[in-house]
Design a protein around this motif. Sequence first.
Motif, PDB file in Angstrom:
ATOM      1  N   ALA A  17      40.127  34.376  64.957  1.00  0.00           N
ATOM      2  CA  ALA A  17      39.550  33.947  63.681  1.00  0.00           C
ATOM      3  C   ALA A  17      39.621  35.066  62.648  1.00  0.00           C
ATOM      4  CB  ALA A  17      38.102  33.494  63.871  1.00  0.00           C
ATOM      5  N   VAL A  18      39.301  36.287  63.062  1.00  0.00           N
ATOM      6  CA  VAL A  18      39.374  37.432  62.151  1.00  0.00           C
ATOM      7  C   VAL A  18      40.814  37.669  61.705  1.00  0.00           C
ATOM      8  CG1 VAL A  18      39.113  39.958  62.031  1.00  0.00           C
ATOM      9  CG2 VAL A  18      37.283  38.554  62.988  1.00  0.00           C
ATOM     10  N   GLY A  19      41.743  37.565  62.637  1.00  0.00           N
ATOM     11  CA  GLY A  19      43.159  37.757  62.306  1.00  0.00           C
ATOM     12  C   GLY A  19      43.681  36.707  61.349  1.00  0.00           C
ATOM     13  N   LEU A  20      43.326  35.450  61.587  1.00  0.00           N
ATOM     14  CA  LEU A  20      43.774  34.377  60.687  1.00  0.00           C
ATOM     15  C   LEU A  20      43.147  34.527  59.303  1.00  0.00           C
ATOM     16  CD1 LEU A  20      43.754  31.321  63.107  1.00  0.00           C
ATOM     17  CD2 LEU A  20      45.752  32.470  62.110  1.00  0.00           C
ATOM     18  N   TYR A  21      41.861  34.863  59.274  1.00  0.00           N
ATOM     19  CA  TYR A  21      41.204  35.099  57.989  1.00  0.00           C
ATOM     20  C   TYR A  21      41.891  36.246  57.239  1.00  0.00           C
ATOM     21  CZ  TYR A  21      38.019  36.947  54.571  1.00  0.00           C
ATOM     22  OH  TYR A  21      37.499  37.442  53.418  1.00  0.00           O
ATOM     23  N   SER A  22      42.177  37.324  57.941  1.00  0.00           N
ATOM     24  CA  SER A  22      42.808  38.480  57.307  1.00  0.00           C
ATOM     25  C   SER A  22      44.213  38.143  56.812  1.00  0.00           C
ATOM     26  CB  SER A  22      42.852  39.662  58.280  1.00  0.00           C
ATOM     27  OG  SER A  22      41.552  40.039  58.650  1.00  0.00           O
TER      28      SER A  22
ATOM     29  N   LEU B 256      37.778  47.412  61.296  1.00  0.00           N
ATOM     30  CA  LEU B 256      38.083  48.099  62.547  1.00  0.00           C
ATOM     31  C   LEU B 256      38.295  47.083  63.669  1.00  0.00           C
ATOM     32  CD1 LEU B 256      38.370  50.791  64.052  1.00  0.00           C
ATOM     33  CD2 LEU B 256      35.906  50.699  64.467  1.00  0.00           C
ATOM     34  N   PHE B 257      37.465  46.054  63.701  1.00  0.00           N
ATOM     35  CA  PHE B 257      37.636  45.005  64.701  1.00  0.00           C
ATOM     36  C   PHE B 257      38.972  44.297  64.527  1.00  0.00           C
ATOM     37  CE2 PHE B 257      37.034  40.665  66.340  1.00  0.00           C
ATOM     38  CZ  PHE B 257      36.762  40.979  67.663  1.00  0.00           C
ATOM     39  N   PHE B 258      39.412  44.119  63.292  1.00  0.00           N
ATOM     40  CA  PHE B 258      40.721  43.521  63.043  1.00  0.00           C
ATOM     41  C   PHE B 258      41.813  44.342  63.734  1.00  0.00           C
ATOM     42  CE2 PHE B 258      44.605  43.895  60.483  1.00  0.00           C
ATOM     43  CZ  PHE B 258      45.116  42.622  60.655  1.00  0.00           C
ATOM     44  N   VAL B 259      41.699  45.663  63.653  1.00  0.00           N
ATOM     45  CA  VAL B 259      42.733  46.534  64.208  1.00  0.00           C
ATOM     46  C   VAL B 259      42.642  46.630  65.731  1.00  0.00           C
ATOM     47  CG1 VAL B 259      43.632  48.898  64.230  1.00  0.00           C
ATOM     48  CG2 VAL B 259      42.920  47.858  62.073  1.00  0.00           C
ATOM     49  N   ILE B 260      41.437  46.751  66.288  1.00  0.00           N
ATOM     50  CA  ILE B 260      41.323  47.013  67.727  1.00  0.00           C
ATOM     51  C   ILE B 260      40.780  45.843  68.545  1.00  0.00           C
ATOM     52  CG2 ILE B 260      41.026  49.492  67.322  1.00  0.00           C
ATOM     53  CD1 ILE B 260      38.049  49.085  68.116  1.00  0.00           C
TER      54      ILE B 260
ATOM     55  N   ALA C 125      39.954  42.633  73.704  1.00  0.00           N
ATOM     56  CA  ALA C 125      40.027  41.351  74.418  1.00  0.00           C
ATOM     57  C   ALA C 125      40.798  41.472  75.731  1.00  0.00           C
ATOM     58  CB  ALA C 125      40.668  40.288  73.525  1.00  0.00           C
ATOM     59  N   TRP C 126      41.538  42.532  75.913  1.00  0.00           N
ATOM     60  CA  TRP C 126      42.189  42.732  77.211  1.00  0.00           C
ATOM     61  C   TRP C 126      41.129  42.845  78.297  1.00  0.00           C
ATOM     62  CZ3 TRP C 126      46.666  46.835  76.772  1.00  0.00           C
ATOM     63  CH2 TRP C 126      47.572  46.424  75.788  1.00  0.00           C
TER      64      TRP C 126
ATOM     65  N   TRP D 263      38.973  34.821  70.973  1.00  0.00           N
ATOM     66  CA  TRP D 263      38.743  33.725  70.023  1.00  0.00           C
ATOM     67  C   TRP D 263      38.130  34.234  68.726  1.00  0.00           C
ATOM     68  CZ3 TRP D 263      41.637  29.910  71.069  1.00  0.00           C
ATOM     69  CH2 TRP D 263      41.950  29.619  72.395  1.00  0.00           C
ATOM     70  N   VAL D 264      37.224  35.170  68.837  1.00  0.00           N
ATOM     71  CA  VAL D 264      36.634  35.776  67.636  1.00  0.00           C
ATOM     72  C   VAL D 264      37.712  36.561  66.901  1.00  0.00           C
ATOM     73  CG1 VAL D 264      34.899  37.396  66.775  1.00  0.00           C
ATOM     74  CG2 VAL D 264      34.367  35.904  68.714  1.00  0.00           C
ATOM     75  N   HIS D 265      38.515  37.301  67.665  1.00  0.00           N
ATOM     76  CA  HIS D 265      39.555  38.100  67.026  1.00  0.00           C
ATOM     77  C   HIS D 265      40.620  37.226  66.380  1.00  0.00           C
ATOM     78  CE1 HIS D 265      42.920  40.932  66.572  1.00  0.00           C
ATOM     79  NE2 HIS D 265      41.920  41.724  66.216  1.00  0.00           N
TER      80      HIS D 265
END
Length: 131
Positions: free
Chosen positions: A40-45, A19-23, A28-29, A36-38
């Motif tokens: 990392a999650v996006g690159l991992y995904s 869910l964090f990957f999607v939203i 972060a807006w 920065w956390v997102h």
Amino acid sequence: MVYRWLADAVMVFHGAFLLFFVIGGFLAWRWRKLIWVHLAVGLYSLFNVIMDFACPLTEPEKYFRRQGGEQAYEGGYINHYLDGTLWPEGATPTAEKVGFALLIISYVGFFVTGHLRKRRTTRDGSVVTRT
């Protein structure tokens, strides 16, 4: 009992991760440092989808389920819990594309909102720059 609780905890954490990957990019807006956390999650995904390797959260859940006397499911988390539930069965590749499209949209919005925060226009048309 403890093993079943641990399996459920891993399952919920895994779902929260997705869910964090999607939203997360949209969150972060508002909370700018969250990007920065997102990222990392996006690159991992992205790496996970491209390399098609098993998520490290799936195996602990299956282990805890077996230890708790349950039968572990076949395949991965997404195929077991989401495919055929949140989207039609077999549409996971399309769901992945939608997820990454939302990630890109959220990043574009992140940079636009960041730019707008730095430059605010007053009523008389003068520009106020925030530092």
